[in-house]
Design a protein around this motif. Structure first.
Motif, PDB file in Angstrom:
ATOM      1  N   GLY A 100      29.031 -55.030  46.858  1.00 61.82           N
ATOM      2  CA  GLY A 100      28.807 -56.338  47.034  1.00 61.82           C
ATOM      3  C   GLY A 100      27.823 -57.308  46.101  1.00 61.82           C
ATOM      4  N   ILE A 101      29.209 -57.819  45.265  1.00 64.57           N
ATOM      5  CA  ILE A 101      30.526 -57.973  44.824  1.00 64.57           C
ATOM      6  C   ILE A 101      30.657 -57.518  43.378  1.00 64.57           C
ATOM      7  CG2 ILE A 101      30.792 -59.463  46.981  1.00 64.57           C
ATOM      8  CD1 ILE A 101      30.338 -60.813  43.853  1.00 64.57           C
ATOM      9  N   VAL A 102      31.650 -57.183  42.908  1.00 65.42           N
ATOM     10  CA  VAL A 102      32.629 -57.818  42.016  1.00 65.42           C
ATOM     11  C   VAL A 102      32.655 -58.676  42.007  1.00 65.42           C
ATOM     12  CG1 VAL A 102      34.403 -57.144  40.625  1.00 65.42           C
ATOM     13  CG2 VAL A 102      33.427 -55.252  41.401  1.00 65.42           C
ATOM     14  N   ASN A 103      32.014 -59.282  40.314  1.00 61.25           N
ATOM     15  CA  ASN A 103      32.306 -60.895  40.485  1.00 61.25           C
ATOM     16  C   ASN A 103      33.581 -60.763  39.699  1.00 61.25           C
ATOM     17  OD1 ASN A 103      32.354 -63.690  38.759  1.00 61.25           O
ATOM     18  ND2 ASN A 103      30.217 -63.745  38.943  1.00 61.25           N
ATOM     19  N   ILE A 104      35.151 -61.862  39.872  1.00 60.78           N
ATOM     20  CA  ILE A 104      35.354 -61.866  39.493  1.00 60.78           C
ATOM     21  C   ILE A 104      35.720 -63.360  38.312  1.00 60.78           C
ATOM     22  CG2 ILE A 104      37.247 -62.157  41.974  1.00 60.78           C
ATOM     23  CD1 ILE A 104      38.000 -65.143  40.990  1.00 60.78           C
ATOM     24  N   TRP A 105      35.278 -63.097  37.959  1.00 58.05           N
ATOM     25  CA  TRP A 105      35.044 -64.655  36.418  1.00 58.05           C
ATOM     26  C   TRP A 105      33.939 -62.978  35.087  1.00 58.05           C
ATOM     27  CZ3 TRP A 105      37.882 -68.594  36.551  1.00 58.05           C
ATOM     28  CH2 TRP A 105      37.706 -68.908  38.285  1.00 58.05           C
ATOM     29  N   ARG A 106      33.964 -62.313  35.466  1.00 59.60           N
ATOM     30  CA  ARG A 106      32.850 -61.288  34.811  1.00 59.60           C
ATOM     31  C   ARG A 106      33.572 -59.614  35.555  1.00 59.60           C
ATOM     32  NH1 ARG A 106      26.799 -62.444  36.631  1.00 59.60           N
ATOM     33  NH2 ARG A 106      27.125 -64.599  36.583  1.00 59.60           N
ATOM     34  N   PHE A 164      35.822 -45.926  49.516  1.00 62.15           N
ATOM     35  CA  PHE A 164      34.857 -46.594  48.329  1.00 62.15           C
ATOM     36  C   PHE A 164      35.818 -48.225  49.041  1.00 62.15           C
ATOM     37  CE2 PHE A 164      35.917 -49.586  44.859  1.00 62.15           C
ATOM     38  CZ  PHE A 164      34.494 -49.782  44.469  1.00 62.15           C
ATOM     39  N   LEU A 165      34.992 -48.730  48.832  1.00 58.32           N
ATOM     40  CA  LEU A 165      35.243 -50.745  49.506  1.00 58.32           C
ATOM     41  C   LEU A 165      34.592 -51.253  48.741  1.00 58.32           C
ATOM     42  CD1 LEU A 165      36.609 -52.374  51.672  1.00 58.32           C
ATOM     43  CD2 LEU A 165      34.358 -52.602  52.713  1.00 58.32           C
ATOM     44  N   LEU A 166      36.565 -51.798  47.740  1.00 63.52           N
ATOM     45  CA  LEU A 166      35.370 -53.225  46.657  1.00 63.52           C
ATOM     46  C   LEU A 166      35.253 -54.376  47.288  1.00 63.52           C
ATOM     47  CD1 LEU A 166      36.159 -53.640  43.621  1.00 63.52           C
ATOM     48  CD2 LEU A 166      38.507 -54.192  44.248  1.00 63.52           C
ATOM     49  N   GLY A 167      34.194 -54.742  47.175  1.00 65.89           N
ATOM     50  CA  GLY A 167      33.753 -56.193  47.590  1.00 65.89           C
ATOM     51  C   GLY A 167      34.045 -57.219  46.148  1.00 65.89           C
ATOM     52  N   LEU A 168      34.592 -58.436  46.437  1.00 66.54           N
ATOM     53  CA  LEU A 168      35.247 -59.067  45.163  1.00 66.54           C
ATOM     54  C   LEU A 168      34.435 -60.964  45.521  1.00 66.54           C
ATOM     55  CD1 LEU A 168      38.453 -58.168  45.231  1.00 66.54           C
ATOM     56  CD2 LEU A 168      37.036 -57.450  43.680  1.00 66.54           C
ATOM     57  N   GLY A 169      33.990 -61.460  44.508  1.00 65.72           N
ATOM     58  CA  GLY A 169      33.175 -62.560  44.726  1.00 65.72           C
ATOM     59  C   GLY A 169      34.354 -63.641  43.488  1.00 65.72           C
ATOM     60  N   SER A 170      33.518 -65.228  44.121  1.00 67.76           N
ATOM     61  CA  SER A 170      33.532 -66.127  42.929  1.00 67.76           C
ATOM     62  C   SER A 170      32.681 -66.202  42.315  1.00 67.76           C
ATOM     63  CB  SER A 170      34.758 -67.033  43.482  1.00 67.76           C
ATOM     64  OG  SER A 170      33.560 -67.698  44.759  1.00 67.76           O
ATOM     65  N   LEU A 206      39.059 -71.011  45.030  1.00 66.04           N
ATOM     66  CA  LEU A 206      40.055 -70.158  46.195  1.00 66.04           C
ATOM     67  C   LEU A 206      41.647 -69.692  44.731  1.00 66.04           C
ATOM     68  CD1 LEU A 206      40.301 -70.299  48.508  1.00 66.04           C
ATOM     69  CD2 LEU A 206      42.071 -72.151  48.628  1.00 66.04           C
ATOM     70  N   ALA A 207      42.100 -70.485  43.923  1.00 62.66           N
ATOM     71  CA  ALA A 207      43.182 -70.272  43.344  1.00 62.66           C
ATOM     72  C   ALA A 207      42.878 -68.640  42.397  1.00 62.66           C
ATOM     73  CB  ALA A 207      43.725 -72.040  42.559  1.00 62.66           C
ATOM     74  N   ALA A 208      41.668 -69.065  41.736  1.00 60.98           N
ATOM     75  CA  ALA A 208      41.470 -68.030  40.655  1.00 60.98           C
ATOM     76  C   ALA A 208      41.275 -66.782  41.546  1.00 60.98           C
ATOM     77  CB  ALA A 208      40.129 -68.290  39.756  1.00 60.98           C
ATOM     78  N   MET A 209      40.900 -67.251  43.309  1.00 65.19           N
ATOM     79  CA  MET A 209      40.222 -65.788  43.442  1.00 65.19           C
ATOM     80  C   MET A 209      42.082 -65.138  44.039  1.00 65.19           C
ATOM     81  SD  MET A 209      38.971 -63.129  45.121  1.00 65.19           S
ATOM     82  CE  MET A 209      36.925 -63.469  44.958  1.00 65.19           C
ATOM     83  N   ALA A 210      42.267 -65.854  44.604  1.00 64.81           N
ATOM     84  CA  ALA A 210      44.363 -65.552  44.759  1.00 64.81           C
ATOM     85  C   ALA A 210      44.873 -65.007  43.873  1.00 64.81           C
ATOM     86  CB  ALA A 210      45.007 -66.806  45.310  1.00 64.81           C
ATOM     87  N   ASP A 211      44.482 -65.265  42.982  1.00 61.98           N
ATOM     88  CA  ASP A 211      45.036 -64.875  40.946  1.00 61.98           C
ATOM     89  C   ASP A 211      44.938 -63.402  41.163  1.00 61.98           C
ATOM     90  OD1 ASP A 211      46.941 -67.104  40.912  1.00 61.98           O
ATOM     91  OD2 ASP A 211      45.611 -68.428  39.238  1.00 61.98           O
ATOM     92  N   LEU A 237      36.881 -68.093  53.609  1.00 60.32           N
ATOM     93  CA  LEU A 237      37.369 -67.101  54.979  1.00 60.32           C
ATOM     94  C   LEU A 237      38.743 -66.725  55.411  1.00 60.32           C
ATOM     95  CD1 LEU A 237      34.521 -68.702  57.137  1.00 60.32           C
ATOM     96  CD2 LEU A 237      35.107 -66.226  56.332  1.00 60.32           C
ATOM     97  N   ARG A 238      39.740 -67.848  54.987  1.00 58.62           N
ATOM     98  CA  ARG A 238      41.368 -67.626  55.417  1.00 58.62           C
ATOM     99  C   ARG A 238      41.565 -66.602  54.811  1.00 58.62           C
ATOM    100  NH1 ARG A 238      40.802 -73.039  58.254  1.00 58.62           N
ATOM    101  NH2 ARG A 238      40.678 -73.645  55.459  1.00 58.62           N
ATOM    102  N   LEU A 239      41.225 -66.826  53.226  1.00 56.94           N
ATOM    103  CA  LEU A 239      42.056 -66.296  52.562  1.00 56.94           C
ATOM    104  C   LEU A 239      41.644 -64.459  52.812  1.00 56.94           C
ATOM    105  CD1 LEU A 239      43.763 -65.876  49.778  1.00 56.94           C
ATOM    106  CD2 LEU A 239      41.954 -66.025  48.449  1.00 56.94           C
ATOM    107  N   ALA A 240      40.155 -64.255  53.443  1.00 56.57           N
ATOM    108  CA  ALA A 240      39.656 -63.595  53.094  1.00 56.57           C
ATOM    109  C   ALA A 240      40.305 -62.269  54.616  1.00 56.57           C
ATOM    110  CB  ALA A 240      38.435 -62.788  53.277  1.00 56.57           C
ATOM    111  N   ALA A 241      40.735 -63.408  55.580  1.00 56.20           N
ATOM    112  CA  ALA A 241      41.971 -62.440  56.746  1.00 56.20           C
ATOM    113  C   ALA A 241      42.960 -62.286  56.127  1.00 56.20           C
ATOM    114  CB  ALA A 241      41.194 -63.181  57.045  1.00 56.20           C
ATOM    115  N   ASP A 242      43.726 -63.300  55.325  1.00 54.42           N
ATOM    116  CA  ASP A 242      44.806 -63.331  54.842  1.00 54.42           C
ATOM    117  C   ASP A 242      45.265 -61.584  53.545  1.00 54.42           C
ATOM    118  OD1 ASP A 242      45.653 -64.728  57.094  1.00 54.42           O
ATOM    119  OD2 ASP A 242      45.875 -66.810  54.972  1.00 54.42           O
TER     120      ASP A 242
END
Length: 280
Positions: free
Chosen positions: A64-70, A91-97, A110-115, A140-145
């Motif tokens: 809560g959470i792995v930072n995608i920039w780091r 294990f559940l992987l929680g990610l954040g920007s 948003l684009a970075a998270m999608a990548d 949130l929509r990306l999290a749902a999709d």
């Protein structure tokens, strides 16, 4: 998107990784909490999650959470596969920007998270075994999709109700709630302000606060009493439990408690809270 393979349970505990010990992980599991969230931006190696999984038998461990920039996406994926091999389904992987004020490389989150998710897909990390830290509608929509759902931090029940509408009925929605086992209002609010102070300088949190009922005056001078009282829950165990249940009533599927003050012995508060939450 479907729910994670291993259930989160209704209630969990969020612990900053410097404070997480094998003994604390074991105690949290024995108290009956469903999920242990490893907070404070765990690295791609997921070492703290691995240690917590090794110290326990049944509880779900999440980040809560792995930072995608780091954290490199491919390395994170390799670590996920190792944990899945050693502790299947737990294990559940929680990610954040992250935050623009803290991560200077942060651009187009948003684009970075999608990548990042593209890499995880290619490396075999199932979408239903990850959640995103999402506050706004697009994330949130990306999290749902593309994930099981969302793990938001520092929100109020009104945000939870709205996030549920955006995510849809089947997604995971697992907000974090700060709790303070202190009944004296002066001491409790001082603890809350000490924790909230840093977040009042982060635009993604302050914009969310302003959207969900707070005013600029509430955010000034370390935060108003109203802001502290609504963003943290303090008081007797029954009051702490009511604060968590308010998010479930608003549409959360799981709520995790973060005990304040940081660095203090969490066991007494967690034990008292568990007695309220799991009373038969």
């Amino acid at each position: 998107m479907t729910s994670p393979q291993h259930p989160l349970g209704s209630y969990g505990v969020w612990v900053r990784r410097p404070d997480l010990t094998p003994d604390l992980a074991t105690r949290i599991e024995r108290l009956g909490y469903g999920t242990l969230w490893v907070g404070g931006s765990p690295g791609a190696g997921l070492e703290e999650a691995a240690a917590a999984l090794a110290a326990t038998e049944r509880i779900t461990v999440a980040t809560g959470i792995v930072n995608i920039w780091r954290a490199d996406a491919a390395e994170t994926a390799r670590s996920f596969r190792r944990l899945e091999q050693d502790h299947p389904g737990r294990f559940l992987l929680g990610l954040g920007s992250g935050h623009p004020e803290a991560d200077k490389a942060r651009r187009a989150p948003l684009a970075a998270m999608a990548d990042y998710l593209d890499v995880l897909d290619a490396e075999g990390v199932p979408a239903h075994r990850r959640v995103l830290s999402a506050l706004g509608p697009k994330m949130l929509r990306l999290a749902a999709d593309r994930a099981a759902g969302s793990h938001p931090y520092l929100t109020v029940p009104a945000h939870t109700a709205w996030a549920r509408e955006v995510l849809g009925p089947g997604a995971v929605l697992a907000p974090e709630v700060m709790v303070i086992g202190e009944t004296d209002s002066t001491r409790a609010r001082a603890t809350g302000r000490q924790m909230l102070g840093g977040y009042l300088g982060m635009s993604n949190y302050t914009s969310t606060m302003l959207r969900w009922g707070f005013t600029p005056e509430d955010l000034a001078d370390g935060g108003s009493d109203r802001l502290v009282d609504e963003l943290t829950r303090w008081g007797a165990p029954a009051q702490l439990a009511a604060g968590l249940r308010a998010h479930l009533d608003a549409g959360a599927s799981h709520v995790c408690a973060q005990v304040l003050p940081v660095g203090a012995d969490q066991a007494p508060t967690l034990e008292a809270l568990a007695a309220e939450l799991f009373a038969r």
